[in-house]
Design a protein around this motif. Structure first.
Motif, PDB file in Angstrom:
ATOM      1  N   SER A  31       0.810  -1.221   0.000  1.00 49.83           N
ATOM      2  CA  SER A  31       0.000   0.000   0.000  1.00 49.83           C
ATOM      3  C   SER A  31       0.841   1.267   0.000  1.00 49.83           C
ATOM      4  N   ALA A  32       2.132   1.159   0.302  1.00 47.43           N
ATOM      5  CA  ALA A  32       2.981   2.348   0.384  1.00 47.43           C
ATOM      6  C   ALA A  32       3.354   2.878  -0.995  1.00 47.43           C
ATOM      7  N   PRO A  33       3.299   4.192  -1.188  1.00 47.61           N
ATOM      8  CA  PRO A  33       3.765   4.769  -2.457  1.00 47.61           C
ATOM      9  C   PRO A  33       5.282   4.706  -2.515  1.00 47.61           C
ATOM     10  N   TYR A  34       5.819   4.621  -3.726  1.00 49.27           N
ATOM     11  CA  TYR A  34       7.271   4.600  -3.898  1.00 49.27           C
ATOM     12  C   TYR A  34       7.854   5.935  -3.449  1.00 49.27           C
ATOM     13  N   GLN A  35       8.910   5.879  -2.668  1.00 49.62           N
ATOM     14  CA  GLN A  35       9.501   7.095  -2.128  1.00 49.62           C
ATOM     15  C   GLN A  35      10.604   7.661  -3.022  1.00 49.62           C
ATOM     16  N   LEU A  36      10.425   8.915  -3.395  1.00 52.61           N
ATOM     17  CA  LEU A  36      11.478   9.662  -4.070  1.00 52.61           C
ATOM     18  C   LEU A  36      12.468  10.120  -2.998  1.00 52.61           C
ATOM     19  N   PRO A  37      13.608  10.701  -3.404  1.00 56.78           N
ATOM     20  CA  PRO A  37      14.517  11.261  -2.386  1.00 56.78           C
ATOM     21  C   PRO A  37      13.760  12.245  -1.497  1.00 56.78           C
ATOM     22  N   ALA A  38      14.162  12.345  -0.245  1.00 57.23           N
ATOM     23  CA  ALA A  38      13.476  13.215   0.709  1.00 57.23           C
ATOM     24  C   ALA A  38      13.426  14.655   0.212  1.00 57.23           C
ATOM     25  N   LEU A  39      12.303  15.313   0.453  1.00 55.98           N
ATOM     26  CA  LEU A  39      12.120  16.700   0.047  1.00 55.98           C
ATOM     27  C   LEU A  39      12.985  17.628   0.902  1.00 55.98           C
ATOM     28  N   PHE A  40      13.637  18.564   0.259  1.00 56.08           N
ATOM     29  CA  PHE A  40      14.479  19.529   0.960  1.00 56.08           C
ATOM     30  C   PHE A  40      13.938  20.949   0.849  1.00 56.08           C
ATOM     31  N   THR A  41      12.727  21.081   0.326  1.00 53.35           N
ATOM     32  CA  THR A  41      12.115  22.400   0.183  1.00 53.35           C
ATOM     33  C   THR A  41      10.886  22.515   1.077  1.00 53.35           C
ATOM     34  N   PRO A  42      10.813  23.539   1.921  1.00 57.59           N
ATOM     35  CA  PRO A  42       9.634  23.728   2.778  1.00 57.59           C
ATOM     36  C   PRO A  42       8.382  23.949   1.931  1.00 57.59           C
ATOM     37  N   ASN A  43       7.254  23.618   2.484  1.00 65.73           N
ATOM     38  CA  ASN A  43       5.981  23.816   1.811  1.00 65.73           C
ATOM     39  C   ASN A  43       5.411  25.161   2.235  1.00 65.73           C
ATOM     40  N   GLY A  44       5.358  26.095   1.294  1.00 59.63           N
ATOM     41  CA  GLY A  44       4.852  27.421   1.609  1.00 59.63           C
ATOM     42  C   GLY A  44       3.513  27.710   0.972  1.00 59.63           C
ATOM     43  N   GLY A  45       2.824  26.663   0.538  1.00 61.18           N
ATOM     44  CA  GLY A  45       1.544  26.850  -0.142  1.00 61.18           C
ATOM     45  C   GLY A  45       0.399  27.188   0.793  1.00 61.18           C
ATOM     46  N   TYR A  46      -0.737  27.545   0.209  1.00 62.14           N
ATOM     47  CA  TYR A  46      -1.916  27.899   0.995  1.00 62.14           C
ATOM     48  C   TYR A  46      -2.395  26.720   1.837  1.00 62.14           C
ATOM     49  N   ALA A  81      -1.948   3.037   9.167  1.00 64.12           N
ATOM     50  CA  ALA A  81      -2.269   3.156   7.741  1.00 64.12           C
ATOM     51  C   ALA A  81      -1.786   4.475   7.159  1.00 64.12           C
ATOM     52  N   GLN A  82      -1.851   5.541   7.946  1.00 59.55           N
ATOM     53  CA  GLN A  82      -1.417   6.855   7.464  1.00 59.55           C
ATOM     54  C   GLN A  82       0.087   6.934   7.256  1.00 59.55           C
ATOM     55  N   SER A  83       0.838   6.260   8.117  1.00 59.09           N
ATOM     56  CA  SER A  83       2.285   6.477   8.178  1.00 59.09           C
ATOM     57  C   SER A  83       3.035   6.099   6.912  1.00 59.09           C
ATOM     58  N   VAL A  84       2.462   5.241   6.081  1.00 59.38           N
ATOM     59  CA  VAL A  84       3.156   4.851   4.850  1.00 59.38           C
ATOM     60  C   VAL A  84       2.803   5.777   3.692  1.00 59.38           C
ATOM     61  N   CYS A  85       1.852   6.669   3.898  1.00 56.28           N
ATOM     62  CA  CYS A  85       1.401   7.554   2.819  1.00 56.28           C
ATOM     63  C   CYS A  85       2.288   8.790   2.695  1.00 56.28           C
ATOM     64  N   GLY A  86       2.160   9.464   1.556  1.00 56.64           N
ATOM     65  CA  GLY A  86       2.872  10.721   1.355  1.00 56.64           C
ATOM     66  C   GLY A  86       4.321  10.548   0.948  1.00 56.64           C
ATOM     67  N   GLN A  87       5.025  11.665   0.883  1.00 57.43           N
ATOM     68  CA  GLN A  87       6.414  11.718   0.457  1.00 57.43           C
ATOM     69  C   GLN A  87       7.292  12.113   1.628  1.00 57.43           C
ATOM     70  N   ARG A  88       8.385  11.410   1.791  1.00 64.26           N
ATOM     71  CA  ARG A  88       9.285  11.672   2.911  1.00 64.26           C
ATOM     72  C   ARG A  88       9.910  13.062   2.807  1.00 64.26           C
ATOM     73  N   VAL A  89      10.103  13.688   3.968  1.00 66.21           N
ATOM     74  CA  VAL A  89      10.636  15.047   4.042  1.00 66.21           C
ATOM     75  C   VAL A  89      11.886  15.057   4.923  1.00 66.21           C
ATOM     76  N   ASP A  90      12.910  15.770   4.477  1.00 67.44           N
ATOM     77  CA  ASP A  90      14.117  15.908   5.283  1.00 67.44           C
ATOM     78  C   ASP A  90      13.802  16.777   6.498  1.00 67.44           C
ATOM     79  N   SER A  91      14.503  16.528   7.598  1.00 68.44           N
ATOM     80  CA  SER A  91      14.237  17.260   8.833  1.00 68.44           C
ATOM     81  C   SER A  91      14.451  18.762   8.688  1.00 68.44           C
ATOM     82  N   SER A  92      15.274  19.171   7.696  1.00 65.30           N
ATOM     83  CA  SER A  92      15.542  20.591   7.495  1.00 65.30           C
ATOM     84  C   SER A  92      14.403  21.305   6.775  1.00 65.30           C
ATOM     85  N   ALA A  93      13.449  20.545   6.238  1.00 65.54           N
ATOM     86  CA  ALA A  93      12.383  21.148   5.430  1.00 65.54           C
ATOM     87  C   ALA A  93      10.993  20.903   6.001  1.00 65.54           C
ATOM     88  N   ILE A  94      10.905  20.496   7.256  1.00 59.45           N
ATOM     89  CA  ILE A  94       9.594  20.240   7.857  1.00 59.45           C
ATOM     90  C   ILE A  94       8.755  21.514   7.851  1.00 59.45           C
TER      91      ILE A  94
END
Length: 300
Positions: free
Chosen positions: A116-131, A230-243
């Motif tokens: 059920s887990a989506p394939y993980q790309l490299p961890a995101l290093f950009t903060p999310n500044g969206g609405y 069930a939630q924990s495997v969802c989404g894209q991994r984020v680096d600690s510097s970009a939380i």
């Protein structure tokens, strides 16, 4: 093919030496051995990263860093716009027979999670500044400071299920781009009505509990499962510097499943369950090698 690569990677070092020595009798065999070793090594590293992202740290690892990075891809993912969450996982069909040796319980748990887990790309290093991120922060904090009318009906901080709160916040925050509204009052009211109904077929957010991560539609809100596991495997991994606000933080892994979840609200803080008060509260970001951060909300 994937299963073979994973099993090859688990072979003892002495067996690899034998293969190389035999291959030395012919240049072509040496070349094939080198190529095979490179492919297997790359595949094993990727598999380890996928497992580390889905079921937490490998108990056999001795690393003491907050997040295991040795197995992570070397390239960085700078951003993940919209609802571009990866959903195709090449390890989804991977299984290990009960009698197979050299396969740890952690790897078996991983193979199960890969379904059920989506394939993980490299961890995101950009903060999310969206609405959506800004709305998620507002929604999370609103559960700590309910209005008098909400408090009177048992809403707001009366909720004690952080997974339900996370599902509701993500659902409403992801709908901001289409509705243009971020309504904390509606969230508090809906959360109150659904407190303690994690096992129901649906809730006021439209989130249906289950084991599969949602295949999101850019025009539809994101409906996460209503349990931490069930939630924990969802989404894209984020680096600690970009939380960023709206990111989901998981920790306290037991039996390859996190026992805690928090909604990041920025400034190193998360909204999560407080066992002392029995309510949601704002706490410092957890630290340790078993902290995993996932982003399900898209950017601006």
């Amino acid at each position: 093919m994937i299963k073979r690569l994973v099993l090859f990677a688990l072979m003892p070092a002495w067996l690899w030496v034998v293969i190389v020595v035999i291959g030395a009798f012919g240049g072509i065999f040496v070349a094939l051995a080198v190529i095979t070793a490179s492919v297997v090594s790359s595949g094993a590293s990727d598999f380890h990263y996928q497992c580390d992202s889905a079921v937490g740290p490998d108990p056999s690892d001795t690393a003491t860093s907050a997040v295991t990075t040795a197995a992570a891809p070397t390239t960085r993912a700078e951003s993940l716009s919209g609802t571009e969450i990866p959903t195709t996982n090449p390890y989804a069909e991977l299984t290990f027979d009960a009698g197979e040796t050299g396969v740890s319980d952690w790897q078996r748990a991983c193979a199960s999670a890969m379904r059920s887990a989506p394939y993980q790309l490299p961890a995101l290093f950009t903060p999310n500044g969206g609405y959506s991120a800004q709305c998620a922060r507002q929604l999370a904090l609103s559960l700590l400071n309910p209005s008098s009318s909400t408090a009177a009906t048992g809403g707001g901080s009366q909720i004690s299920d952080p997974a339900l709160a996370a599902a509701g916040i993500v659902y409403q925050a992801s709908a901001v781009s289409s509705t243009g509204r971020c309504d904390p009052a509606a969230l508090s009211s809906a959360t109150s009505r659904n407190a303690g109904t994690t096992g129901s077929s649906s809730n006021a957010y439209g989130s249906v509990p289950g084991t599969a991560c949602p295949r999101t539609d850019p025009s539809a809100p994101i409906a996460l499962p209503n349990t931490i596991a069930a939630q924990s495997v969802c989404g894209q991994r984020v680096d600690s510097s970009a939380i960023s606000a709206g990111d989901l933080v998981y920790w306290g892994y037991q039996n390859y499943t996190p026992t805690r979840v928090g909604i990041a609200v920025g400034d190193g803080q998360v909204v999560t369950y407080d066992s002392l008060s029995g309510r949601l509260s704002e706490q410092s970001m957890p630290s340790g090698r078993d902290v995993r951060v996932k982003r399900v909300l898209g950017g601006s």
